[in-house]
Write an enzyme that holds these catalytic residues in place. Structure first.
Site, short mmCIF file in Angstrom:
data_model
loop_
_atom_site.label_atom_id
_atom_site.label_comp_id
_atom_site.label_asym_id
_atom_site.label_seq_id
_atom_site.Cartn_x
_atom_site.Cartn_y
_atom_site.Cartn_z
N LYS A 184 28.49 56.91 -14.65
CA LYS A 184 29.17 58.21 -14.59
C LYS A 184 30.11 58.39 -15.79
CE LYS A 184 27.16 59.34 -10.75
NZ LYS A 184 26.41 58.12 -10.38
C1 LIG Z 1 24.75 63.73 -7.15
C2 LIG Z 1 25.20 62.40 -6.64
N1 LIG Z 1 25.84 62.33 -5.47
C3 LIG Z 1 26.28 61.16 -4.96
C4 LIG Z 1 26.09 59.98 -5.62
C5 LIG Z 1 26.52 58.70 -4.97
O1 LIG Z 1 27.49 58.01 -5.65
P1 LIG Z 1 27.66 56.40 -5.53
O2 LIG Z 1 26.52 55.78 -6.26
O3 LIG Z 1 28.98 56.13 -6.14
O4 LIG Z 1 27.63 56.08 -4.06
C6 LIG Z 1 25.44 60.00 -6.84
C7 LIG Z 1 25.27 58.72 -7.55
O5 LIG Z 1 24.68 58.27 -8.29
C8 LIG Z 1 24.97 61.23 -7.38
O6 LIG Z 1 24.32 61.28 -8.55
#
Ligand SMILES: Cc1ncc(COP(=O)(O)O)c(C=O)c1O
Length: 378
Positions: A184
Site C-alpha cells: 500500500k
Molecule cells: C480494496 C481492498 N480492501 C481491503 C483490503 C484488505 O486489506 P488487508 O490486506 O490489510 O487485510 C485490501 C488489501 O489488499 C484491498 O485491496
C-alpha cells in the site's frame, strides 16, 4: 534469469528506524504506546476526518465497520462484484445479504449507474471500493444514500493520498477503511485504519477493536468484540510513512506515467485511464487488460512475464464466482460480465514504491516484447 523484479517493494528509508528504536528503548511495544494515538490523530487529520481507529489490518477494519453499523440478518449491502474477499466476509458472516453490481470497463470501479435499481426496503448500506488508483464517482452514490437513508462505507484500502474532486479519499463515506499492507501507499507491515466523524460510531469501533472491555468492569462483557489492536511498533512505522505520503503519491504518479509512456504504442492490451473528470490516476498498481482477440489470458501473460523475470499479480476474482460464497447458495445464476473479463484478462505489473526507474523500464520493455510477438517464450 537476471534480477527478478518483484511486484511490490516498500520504501522504509525515512524515520521508520528511528521511531521503531524509540519503541524498543522505551519499552512501549504494545497497543498502549503513544505512537498509536499520534498515528490515529495525524492520519485522520490528513484525510480530513475527526476520528481514526487503528487496527491490525484492512480486512479487520471492514469487519469491525460492518459489525459497528449493526448490519445483520434481513439487511442488504450493495457492493462491487470486482473486489477482494475482505469486503464481503463480515457481511456474510453476520447473516446479511451482499448485493452486487458490475464494474465500469474503463475505470474498473463499480458501475454506479447500476446501484439505484438494487436499492429496496432491506438495503442498509452501499459499500464503495476505490480500485487500483482511480476513485469511485462518489457524489451520485452519496445522493442515492441520502435519499434512501443508507450508510456509505468507503473502502479506501488502495487510495491513501488520492482525492475525489479535491476531497481526500477516506473522507467520503460515513465510515472509511484503509489497509497498511506492504504493497500500500503507506505501510505498517500489517495494519489498517477506520475513519469516521461520528462520535458514537468511533466509540463503538474502539470497543469492538478491544474485545469490548468495559472501563468500569474490565472482564464483564455486554457484546462480543475482537482483539484487532495495532501495536505501537506498527504505528511508529505508520507515522514515519505518513510523513512522506505526498512524496509517495508523487512517486506513484511518476511510475504510472513512465509505464504509460513506454507502453502507449504497444497494441494488444488496455491501459489504466490517466484521469477521469474527478481525479488523476494515482497508480496504486499499474494494471493491464489483455485483448481477447489475442487468444491469450491474463494468466498466460503473467506466466510469460515471470519467465522474463517480471513479477505480476492477477486481478480480483469476482465475488459471485467465489466457491466459498456459491457453497452458501449466494449469487445463483448471477453474471457480471465486466468483472469476469477483468479477472480473465487482467494483471498488474511491478508497482511498488521501492522499485527503481530502471526496473520499471525493464518491466515495460518485457511487456512490449511479449505483445509485439506473442509467441515469445522468453
Ligand atoms: C480494496 C481492498 N480492501 C481491503 C483490503 C484488505 O486489506 P488487508 O490486506 O490489510 O487485510 C485490501 C488489501 O489488499 C484491498 O485491496
Amino acid at each position: 534469469m537476471t534480477d527478478f523484479i518483484p511486484v511490490n517493494e516498500p520504501l522504509l528509508n525515512g524515520n521508520e528506524k528511528k521511531y521503531l528504536l524509540e519503541c524498543i528503548e522505551t519499552g512501549w511495544i504494545s497497543s498502549e504506546g503513544p505512537f498509536i494515538a499520534e498515528f490515529e490523530r495525524r492520519f485522520a487529520a490528513r484525510m480530513g476526518r475527526k476520528y481514526g481507529v487503528a487496527v491490525c489490518n484492512g480486512t479487520a477494519a471492514i469487519d469491525a465497520t460492518i459489525e459497528a453499523l449493526g448490519i445483520g440478518p434481513g439487511d442488504e449491502v450493495i457492493m462491487p462484484a470486482f473486489t477482494i474477499i475482505s469486503c464481503i466476509a463480515q457481511i456474510v458472516r453476520n447473516g446479511a445479504k451482499p448485493v452486487l453490481v458490475d464494474s465500469d470497463p474503463f475505470t474498473w470501479n463499480m458501475d454506479i449507474a447500476q446501484i439505484e435499481a438494487k436499492v429496496n426496503s432491506r438495503t442498509k448500506a452501499i459499500m464503495i471500493v476505490h480500485i487500483f488508483g482511480l476513485p469511485v464517482d462518489a457524489d451520485p452514490v452519496l445522493e442515492i444514500a441520502e435519499r434512501h437513508g443508507l450508510f456509505v462505507i468507503e473502502d479506501a484500502a488502495e487510495m491513501h493520498g488520492q482525492t475525489y474532486k479535491g476531497r481526500p479519499c477516506g473522507s467520503i463515506g460515513d465510515v472509511s477503511t484503509f489497509s497498511f499492507y506492504p504493497n500500500k501507499n503507506i505501510t505498517t507491515g500489517e495494519g489498517g485504519m477506520i475513519l469516521t466523524d461520528d462520535d458514537e460510531l468511533a466509540e463503538t469501533l474502539r470497543s469492538l477493536r478491544n474485545l469490548c472491555f468495559k472501563p468500569e468492569n474490565r472482564f464483564v462483557h455486554d457484546r462480543l468484540g475482537w482483539n484487532l489492536r495495532m501495536t505501537n511498533m506498527q504505528a511508529a512505522i505508520g507515522l514515519a510513512q505518513l510523513e512522506r505520503l505526498d512524496e509517495f503519491v508523487d512517486r506513484k504518479r511518476k511510475m504510472g506515467s513512465l509505464y504509460d509512456y513506454l507502453l502507449k504504442n504497444s497494441p494488444g492490451f488496455q491501459r489504466p485511464l490517466l484521469r477521469t473528470e474527478y481525479s488523476e490516476n494515482i497508480y496504486w498498481v499499474y494494471g493491464i487488460l489483455v485483448d481477447e482477440a489475442l487468444k491469450l489470458s491474463g494468466k498466460e501473460v503473467r506466466m510469460k512475464l515471470a519467465k522474463a523475470g517480471v513479477g505480476t499479480r492477477p486481478f480480483f476474482y469476482p465475488m459471485h464466482q467465489q466457491p466459498v460464497l456459491r457453497k452458501l447458495g449466494l449469487f445463483e445464476g448471477e453474471s457480471y460480465p465486466v468483472a469476469e473479463r477483468l479477472y480473465q484478462q487482467g494483471l498488474y505489473l511491478p508497482s511498488g514504491l521501492g522499485l527503481s526507474e530502471h526496473q520499471i523500464e525493464r518491466s515495460a520493455k518485457s511487456v512490449v516484447r511479449l505483445f509485439e510477438d506473442k509467441s515469445v517464450s522468453f
